[in-house]
Design a protein around this motif. Structure first.
Motif, PDB file in Angstrom:
ATOM      1  N   GLY A  88     -12.632  29.417 -35.724  1.00  0.00           N
ATOM      2  CA  GLY A  88     -12.270  28.824 -34.439  1.00  0.00           C
ATOM      3  C   GLY A  88     -11.635  27.456 -34.621  1.00  0.00           C
ATOM      4  N   GLY A  89     -12.179  26.665 -35.525  1.00  0.00           N
ATOM      5  CA  GLY A  89     -11.617  25.344 -35.819  1.00  0.00           C
ATOM      6  C   GLY A  89     -10.200  25.449 -36.349  1.00  0.00           C
ATOM      7  N   ALA A  90      -9.971  26.415 -37.239  1.00  0.00           N
ATOM      8  CA  ALA A  90      -8.629  26.594 -37.805  1.00  0.00           C
ATOM      9  C   ALA A  90      -7.633  27.011 -36.725  1.00  0.00           C
ATOM     10  CB  ALA A  90      -8.672  27.639 -38.922  1.00  0.00           C
ATOM     11  N   VAL A  91      -8.052  27.910 -35.843  1.00  0.00           N
ATOM     12  CA  VAL A  91      -7.197  28.335 -34.723  1.00  0.00           C
ATOM     13  C   VAL A  91      -6.914  27.127 -33.811  1.00  0.00           C
ATOM     14  CG1 VAL A  91      -7.097  29.798 -32.652  1.00  0.00           C
ATOM     15  CG2 VAL A  91      -8.007  30.728 -34.790  1.00  0.00           C
ATOM     16  N   PHE A  92      -7.957  26.363 -33.544  1.00  0.00           N
ATOM     17  CA  PHE A  92      -7.841  25.172 -32.704  1.00  0.00           C
ATOM     18  C   PHE A  92      -6.816  24.183 -33.290  1.00  0.00           C
ATOM     19  CE2 PHE A  92      -9.095  20.974 -31.146  1.00  0.00           C
ATOM     20  CZ  PHE A  92      -9.503  21.205 -29.848  1.00  0.00           C
ATOM     21  N   GLY A  93      -6.844  24.005 -34.609  1.00  0.00           N
ATOM     22  CA  GLY A  93      -5.906  23.093 -35.276  1.00  0.00           C
ATOM     23  C   GLY A  93      -4.463  23.503 -35.056  1.00  0.00           C
ATOM     24  N   VAL A  94      -4.207  24.818 -35.099  1.00  0.00           N
ATOM     25  CA  VAL A  94      -2.855  25.330 -34.848  1.00  0.00           C
ATOM     26  C   VAL A  94      -2.424  24.956 -33.423  1.00  0.00           C
ATOM     27  CG1 VAL A  94      -1.413  27.408 -34.664  1.00  0.00           C
ATOM     28  CG2 VAL A  94      -3.157  27.265 -36.462  1.00  0.00           C
ATOM     29  N   GLY A  95      -3.312  25.229 -32.468  1.00  0.00           N
ATOM     30  CA  GLY A  95      -3.009  24.930 -31.076  1.00  0.00           C
ATOM     31  C   GLY A  95      -2.828  23.447 -30.825  1.00  0.00           C
ATOM     32  N   MET A  96      -3.634  22.647 -31.492  1.00  0.00           N
ATOM     33  CA  MET A  96      -3.581  21.202 -31.253  1.00  0.00           C
ATOM     34  C   MET A  96      -2.261  20.607 -31.715  1.00  0.00           C
ATOM     35  SD  MET A  96      -6.564  18.472 -31.724  1.00  0.00           S
ATOM     36  CE  MET A  96      -6.344  16.704 -31.644  1.00  0.00           C
ATOM     37  N   VAL A  97      -1.724  21.090 -32.844  1.00  0.00           N
ATOM     38  CA  VAL A  97      -0.447  20.561 -33.323  1.00  0.00           C
ATOM     39  C   VAL A  97       0.717  21.094 -32.479  1.00  0.00           C
ATOM     40  CG1 VAL A  97       1.143  20.494 -35.279  1.00  0.00           C
ATOM     41  CG2 VAL A  97      -1.300  20.117 -35.648  1.00  0.00           C
ATOM     42  N   LEU A  98       0.641  22.359 -32.076  1.00  0.00           N
ATOM     43  CA  LEU A  98       1.713  22.915 -31.231  1.00  0.00           C
ATOM     44  C   LEU A  98       1.751  22.215 -29.871  1.00  0.00           C
ATOM     45  CD1 LEU A  98       1.463  26.767 -31.904  1.00  0.00           C
ATOM     46  CD2 LEU A  98       3.215  25.193 -32.735  1.00  0.00           C
ATOM     47  N   LEU A  99       0.577  22.047 -29.271  1.00  0.00           N
ATOM     48  CA  LEU A  99       0.515  21.399 -27.964  1.00  0.00           C
ATOM     49  C   LEU A  99       0.650  19.882 -28.093  1.00  0.00           C
ATOM     50  CD1 LEU A  99       0.052  21.312 -24.915  1.00  0.00           C
ATOM     51  CD2 LEU A  99      -2.399  21.512 -25.338  1.00  0.00           C
ATOM     52  N   GLY A 100       0.022  19.324 -29.110  1.00  0.00           N
ATOM     53  CA  GLY A 100       0.074  17.876 -29.294  1.00  0.00           C
ATOM     54  C   GLY A 100      -1.017  17.138 -28.529  1.00  0.00           C
ATOM     55  N   TYR A 101      -1.949  17.892 -27.976  1.00  0.00           N
ATOM     56  CA  TYR A 101      -3.114  17.312 -27.293  1.00  0.00           C
ATOM     57  C   TYR A 101      -4.287  18.250 -27.536  1.00  0.00           C
ATOM     58  CZ  TYR A 101       0.840  15.526 -24.471  1.00  0.00           C
ATOM     59  OH  TYR A 101       2.031  14.990 -24.059  1.00  0.00           O
ATOM     60  N   CYS A 102      -5.520  17.728 -27.364  1.00  0.00           N
ATOM     61  CA  CYS A 102      -6.687  18.606 -27.350  1.00  0.00           C
ATOM     62  C   CYS A 102      -7.058  18.820 -25.880  1.00  0.00           C
ATOM     63  CB  CYS A 102      -7.822  18.000 -28.182  1.00  0.00           C
ATOM     64  SG  CYS A 102      -8.412  16.412 -27.589  1.00  0.00           S
ATOM     65  N   PRO A 103      -8.063  19.644 -25.578  1.00  0.00           N
ATOM     66  CA  PRO A 103      -8.321  19.923 -24.153  1.00  0.00           C
ATOM     67  C   PRO A 103      -8.550  18.661 -23.306  1.00  0.00           C
ATOM     68  CG  PRO A 103      -9.478  21.503 -25.521  1.00  0.00           C
ATOM     69  CD  PRO A 103      -8.890  20.488 -26.462  1.00  0.00           C
ATOM     70  N   GLY A 104      -9.389  17.748 -23.779  1.00  0.00           N
ATOM     71  CA  GLY A 104      -9.681  16.537 -23.016  1.00  0.00           C
ATOM     72  C   GLY A 104      -8.487  15.601 -22.905  1.00  0.00           C
ATOM     73  N   THR A 105      -7.791  15.394 -24.021  1.00  0.00           N
ATOM     74  CA  THR A 105      -6.643  14.477 -23.986  1.00  0.00           C
ATOM     75  C   THR A 105      -5.463  15.095 -23.237  1.00  0.00           C
ATOM     76  OG1 THR A 105      -6.017  15.201 -26.212  1.00  0.00           O
ATOM     77  CG2 THR A 105      -7.249  13.141 -26.040  1.00  0.00           C
ATOM     78  N   ALA A 106      -5.384  16.433 -23.181  1.00  0.00           N
ATOM     79  CA  ALA A 106      -4.320  17.074 -22.390  1.00  0.00           C
ATOM     80  C   ALA A 106      -4.525  16.764 -20.914  1.00  0.00           C
ATOM     81  CB  ALA A 106      -4.307  18.581 -22.625  1.00  0.00           C
ATOM     82  N   LEU A 107      -5.780  16.893 -20.442  1.00  0.00           N
ATOM     83  CA  LEU A 107      -6.080  16.581 -19.046  1.00  0.00           C
ATOM     84  C   LEU A 107      -5.780  15.109 -18.757  1.00  0.00           C
ATOM     85  CD1 LEU A 107      -9.378  18.610 -18.759  1.00  0.00           C
ATOM     86  CD2 LEU A 107      -7.324  18.991 -17.375  1.00  0.00           C
ATOM     87  N   ALA A 108      -6.199  14.236 -19.671  1.00  0.00           N
ATOM     88  CA  ALA A 108      -5.943  12.808 -19.482  1.00  0.00           C
ATOM     89  C   ALA A 108      -4.436  12.528 -19.501  1.00  0.00           C
ATOM     90  CB  ALA A 108      -6.665  11.998 -20.555  1.00  0.00           C
TER      91      ALA A 108
ATOM     92  N   MET B 167     -10.621  22.259 -38.470  1.00  0.00           N
ATOM     93  CA  MET B 167      -9.582  21.937 -37.497  1.00  0.00           C
ATOM     94  C   MET B 167      -8.571  20.970 -38.097  1.00  0.00           C
ATOM     95  SD  MET B 167      -8.775  19.101 -35.460  1.00  0.00           S
ATOM     96  CE  MET B 167     -10.176  18.165 -34.909  1.00  0.00           C
ATOM     97  N   PHE B 168      -9.067  19.941 -38.761  1.00  0.00           N
ATOM     98  CA  PHE B 168      -8.171  18.919 -39.304  1.00  0.00           C
ATOM     99  C   PHE B 168      -7.306  19.495 -40.434  1.00  0.00           C
ATOM    100  CE2 PHE B 168      -6.902  14.975 -41.408  1.00  0.00           C
ATOM    101  CZ  PHE B 168      -6.486  14.248 -40.304  1.00  0.00           C
ATOM    102  N   ALA B 169      -7.927  20.265 -41.322  1.00  0.00           N
ATOM    103  CA  ALA B 169      -7.187  20.866 -42.436  1.00  0.00           C
ATOM    104  C   ALA B 169      -6.092  21.797 -41.914  1.00  0.00           C
ATOM    105  CB  ALA B 169      -8.155  21.632 -43.341  1.00  0.00           C
ATOM    106  N   SER B 170      -6.453  22.619 -40.934  1.00  0.00           N
ATOM    107  CA  SER B 170      -5.481  23.545 -40.356  1.00  0.00           C
ATOM    108  C   SER B 170      -4.333  22.785 -39.693  1.00  0.00           C
ATOM    109  CB  SER B 170      -6.210  24.439 -39.342  1.00  0.00           C
ATOM    110  OG  SER B 170      -5.322  24.961 -38.398  1.00  0.00           O
TER     111      SER B 170
END
Lengths: 192, 195
Positions: A88-108, B167-170
């Motif tokens: 899940g963390g690895a998937v999240f990392g992909v999404g975070m770089v594509l979007l450029g925000y995480c869930p909380g910072t996207a809302l902010a 998450m960070f590594a990915s």
């Protein structure tokens, strides 16, 4: 399907107050900016890591002190289902770089006028819904083969949490000193 | 107080310490840990539930997250502490940006534009896909950068540090693929020799 769609007013007020302060801090810290978040993953801007590590160390000192003093009833630790956490963390990392925000910072970021963050929030709601549909399959594939329950490192090592808090604080301070020196090569003071 | 609120940017250490202290308050006064991503499931459930309530009510994951405590039937409120927090995040950041004079409508961030061009459609499509993947991953891991990263991290949770490292590594690998390997200091200026 909901007997009560809204929680009681006091709960909502406390949640809103927390979010107001949290959003204010995130925006002032610059971590609501696409550029800042993406450049952390490119090792060009360490604002995100500085903010998170400081929050973790300061938070840990207070939480464990309050726990020891009996001021809080207990912790709120999520289960260490390591297959789910890691994948899940690895998937999240992909999404975070594509979007450029995480869930909380996207809302902010929506609050500071970032329209791309609003589009990301829409995608996130759809993603959450699709996850709910896919949950049985995902859980069967990645879950429970490495589930150690709601455990902390201190519990796993059968030792005082303060060893870990102190170690974390030392690593964080060492990293911050190194980063600040690196970011001001000509000895000019880092901006406050 | 107002003069510091008018500053466009605060030190990351000040902001980090503020978030740390905020987490003390949520634990002490509310018995809660900071988190943001569960409510995205609540939002999806509420939207889908308006069309197909039976379908949502029968969903195993929705029941896991919002089902009433054992013995009772039905669901807990979807608009709860965290949902209120999520909505207020928008307002809090707006207040900070407005006071600091940094509010502006932006569709394509500059670092994105430098690499992928000024197309709004391209940026929005990627943002939508990114948001989708982000929440799928967050729910799989059991939390996001708030619930795992900050709240779980400060509690020394094994789950949260596993998430954080993974998450960070990915993210580093994906950023290297998207933007190329060009280590250096901020601003993309020329490399300065380390002393």
């Amino acid at each position: 399907m909901f007997e009560h769609f809204f929680a009681d007013p006091k709960t909502l007020l406390l949640g809103a107050l927390t979010g107001l302060v949290f959003g204010f801090l995130l925006q002032k810290g610059g971590v609501t900016q696409y550029n800042v978040i993406v450049n952390q993953f490119r090792f060009k801007d360490f604002t995100v890591l500085k903010t998170m590590l400081t929050a973790i160390v300061v938070g840990a000192i207070g939480i464990y002190a309050m726990l020891q003093a009996g001021l809080i009833g207990g912790l709120s630790v999520k289960a260490a289902d390591l297959g789910m956490n890691a994948v899940g963390g690895a998937v999240f990392g992909v999404g975070m770089v594509l979007l450029g925000y995480c869930p909380g910072t996207a809302l902010a970021a929506v609050g500071q006028g970032s329209r791309d963050a609003a589009v990301g929030v829409a995608g996130a709601i759809v993603g959450a819904g699709v996850y709910a549909e896919a949950y049985p399959v995902v859980q069967r594939t990645f879950g429970s083969f490495a589930n150690f329950g709601k455990i902390t490192f201190a519990e796993a090592a059968h030792t005082s949490p303060w060893w870990f808090v102190a170690g974390l604080a030392l690593v964080a301070i060492g990293l911050f000193v190194w980063l600040e020196r690196r970011e001001s090569p000509r000895g000019r003071p880092a901006s406050a | 107080m107002l003069s510091i609120c008018r500053k466009p940017r605060w030190s990351p250490y000040l902001v980090g310490a503020g978030i740390g202290v905020l987490s003390w308050a949520t634990f002490y006064f509310m018995g809660k840990a900071l988190g943001t991503s569960t409510s995205f499931v609540g939002a999806a459930g509420a939207i889908a539930g308006a069309v197909a309530p039976e379908h949502v009510a029968a969903n195993a994951y929705f029941v896991k997250e919002y089902g009433a405590k054992a013995g009772a039937t039905g669901f807990k409120p979807v608009f709860d502490w965290q949902m209120a927090l999520d909505f207020a995040l928008v307002a809090g950041a707006f207040l900070a940006a407005w006071l600091g004079g940094t509010f502006r409508t932006e569709r394509v961030p500059s670092v994105w534009a430098e690499r992928f061009g000024p197309s709004v459609a391209k940026r929005y499509a990627t943002a939508f896909a990114g948001g989708f993947i982000l929440l799928f991953g967050a729910r799989m891991a059991g939390g996001c950068t708030s619930g795992h990263g900050i709240s779980g991290g400060l509690q020394l949770a094994v789950s949260s540090w596993t998430f954080f490292v993974s998450m960070f590594a990915s993210g580093v690998v994906v950023a290297a693929i998207l933007f190329g390997l060009a280590p250096g200091r901020s601003g993309g200026g020329k490399e300065v020799t380390r002393v």
